[in-house]
Motif scaffolding. Structure first.
Motif, PDB file in Angstrom:
ATOM      1  N   ASP A 152       0.813  -1.218   0.000  1.00  0.00           N
ATOM      2  CA  ASP A 152       0.000   0.000   0.000  1.00  0.00           C
ATOM      3  C   ASP A 152       0.842   1.262   0.000  1.00  0.00           C
ATOM      4  N   ALA A 153       2.013   1.215   0.615  1.00  0.00           N
ATOM      5  CA  ALA A 153       2.902   2.377   0.634  1.00  0.00           C
ATOM      6  C   ALA A 153       4.342   1.889   0.595  1.00  0.00           C
ATOM      7  N   LEU A 154       5.127   2.463  -0.324  1.00  0.00           N
ATOM      8  CA  LEU A 154       6.524   2.079  -0.493  1.00  0.00           C
ATOM      9  C   LEU A 154       7.384   3.325  -0.364  1.00  0.00           C
ATOM     10  N   ALA A 155       8.277   3.324   0.621  1.00  0.00           N
ATOM     11  CA  ALA A 155       9.174   4.460   0.842  1.00  0.00           C
ATOM     12  C   ALA A 155      10.516   4.180   0.177  1.00  0.00           C
ATOM     13  N   LEU A 156      11.039   5.190  -0.515  1.00  0.00           N
ATOM     14  CA  LEU A 156      12.275   5.029  -1.288  1.00  0.00           C
ATOM     15  C   LEU A 156      13.363   5.978  -0.813  1.00  0.00           C
ATOM     16  N   ALA A 157      14.606   5.478  -0.849  1.00  0.00           N
ATOM     17  CA  ALA A 157      15.785   6.302  -0.626  1.00  0.00           C
ATOM     18  C   ALA A 157      16.536   6.366  -1.946  1.00  0.00           C
ATOM     19  N   GLY A 158      16.380   7.462  -2.666  1.00  0.00           N
ATOM     20  CA  GLY A 158      16.970   7.549  -3.995  1.00  0.00           C
ATOM     21  C   GLY A 158      18.478   7.459  -4.010  1.00  0.00           C
ATOM     22  N   HIS A 159      19.137   7.855  -2.921  1.00  0.00           N
ATOM     23  CA  HIS A 159      20.595   7.946  -2.909  1.00  0.00           C
ATOM     24  C   HIS A 159      21.293   6.621  -2.647  1.00  0.00           C
ATOM     25  N   LYS A 160      20.538   5.537  -2.508  1.00  0.00           N
ATOM     26  CA  LYS A 160      21.162   4.229  -2.271  1.00  0.00           C
ATOM     27  C   LYS A 160      21.116   3.395  -3.561  1.00  0.00           C
TER      28      LYS A 160
END
Length: 370
Positions: free
Chosen positions: A189-197
């Motif tokens: 339902d919700a996916l959190a992303l860390a673009g810098h990895k």
């Protein structure tokens, strides 16, 4: 220096990512704030990144892709924006403080309660998670991959064991870019992303992707460039959750990083599986060291030395051998308690798909010398 701290921040950025940041800095336009040509071009670039991320992660459309400064902000937005008084949350001992601290803050405020799934035979089992669900359970928060051991829970199996009404929130900080995380297929339902990895972007590039049934409330209030006469936040996404000026150079870098991942993720994952496997094999032959990982596609290795604390060992690798790793608890205290490595922690050496056996051999040579 040999950089083996990619689980904290990816140390290599492609030429396309670097050029995108430079071009964005030269433009200096604010997307969504003006009607002139430069602002419109920037807005189109932002929209292209939303659309690409929605496609890459099988999300619910570009409107439900919200940019944040990092994965921590994205997780706070998902947790603080969706939970209400009386709710119960299920999470796991693998989680980063980006999940644990907002949950603990809500608990201390008397708003929610939460339960933590323990390790079973070194793993988080779907049935263990499901057994913690109560009648008032509103959300289940699970990491895509541990930032300490690289272990990736079976997200599909967990979702299938959860009641339909329970919202499934996934921390994609370590998994995104390395593992396939199709939201609709996995029931996320919700996916959190860390673009810098693993996504190869620069720092400051985070995002929250959410489904049609996930409707978080704003946790930050301010200008959006839309409905400026309205003193309330707009009631449509992404504007409802994006206050203030976006980090446009970071968004542009995320677009290029996501393009690269779309084309090369599988090849990169195989490289990391090989490198972490080589570290595991070498450590098994070194009696003074103990490994706390299995070969994995996220590039994470973690180990201890019987004769030296983790932070001292990490500092020695840096000072005497020019190798950058991370010692300590890695902002994930519960997994260290589960592993019996709290409070000393472990040394984490994390690899990039752009690296080779050269870096593995340098690390192992240094450890043998120590």
């Amino acid at each position: 220096m040999i950089y083996l701290d990619h689980a904290a921040t990816g140390g290599y950025k492609t030429a396309a990512v670097q050029n995108a940041v430079l071009a964005a800095m030269k433009t200096c336009a604010n997307p969504g704030r003006s009607g002139h040509r430069l602002s419109l071009a920037a807005a189109e670039r932002v929209l292209a990144c939303r659309s690409l991320l929605s496609e890459l992660f099988e999300a619910s459309g570009y409107e439900r892709v919200v940019f944040t400064k990092n994965c921590t902000e994205a997780l706070n937005l998902a947790i603080l924006g969706a939970l209400e008084r009386g709710d119960h949350v299920v999470t796991t001992c693998l989680e980063h403080n980006s999940v644990l601290r907002p949950l603990e803050a809500l608990k201390r405020a008397g708003i929610i309660e939460y339960s933590v799934a323990p390790l079973e035979n070194g793993k988080i089992l779907p049935e263990t998670v499901a057994a913690l669900v109560k009648n008032n359970t509103r959300m289940c928060c699970v990491t895509s991959a541990s930032n300490v051991t690289g272990f990736a829970p079976d997200l599909s199996a967990i979702r299938k064991r959860l009641p339909e009404h329970v919202l499934f929130v996934v921390d994609g900080a370590q998994g995104a870019g390395h593992l396939p995380l199709p939201m609709k297929t996995l029931g996320i339902d919700a996916l959190a992303l860390a673009g810098h990895k693993g996504l190869g972007a620069v720092q400051g590039a985070g995002a929250l992707l959410f489904s049609d049934r996930f409707d978080p409330k704003p946790v930050l209030y301010g200008g959006t460039g839309s409905e400026s006469s309205n003193l309330n936040m707009p009631d449509f996404y992404p504007d409802a959750l994006e206050s203030g000026t976006l980090n446009y150079p970071a968004v542009c870098s995320l677009y290029e990083g996501a393009l690269f991942v779309k084309a090369r993720r599988q090849q990169g994952a195989q490289v990391l599986l090989k490198l972490t496997g080589a570290v595991a094999t070498a450590l098994a032959a070194m009696p003074d060291f103990k490994a706390y990982f299995q070969p994995n596609e996220c590039g994470i290795t973690a180990f201890s030395c019987h004769k030296m604390p983790s932070e001292e060992l990490a500092q020695t690798l840096s000072d005497k051998f020019g190798i950058a790793v991370r010692g300590g608890l890695h902002c994930a205290p519960l997994i260290h308690k589960a592993l019996g490595t709290h409070p000393e922690g472990l040394v984490r050496a994390s690899f990039s798909p752009f690296q080779s056996m050269r870096e593995v051999n340098a690390l192992i040579s240094a450890l043998r010398h120590i």
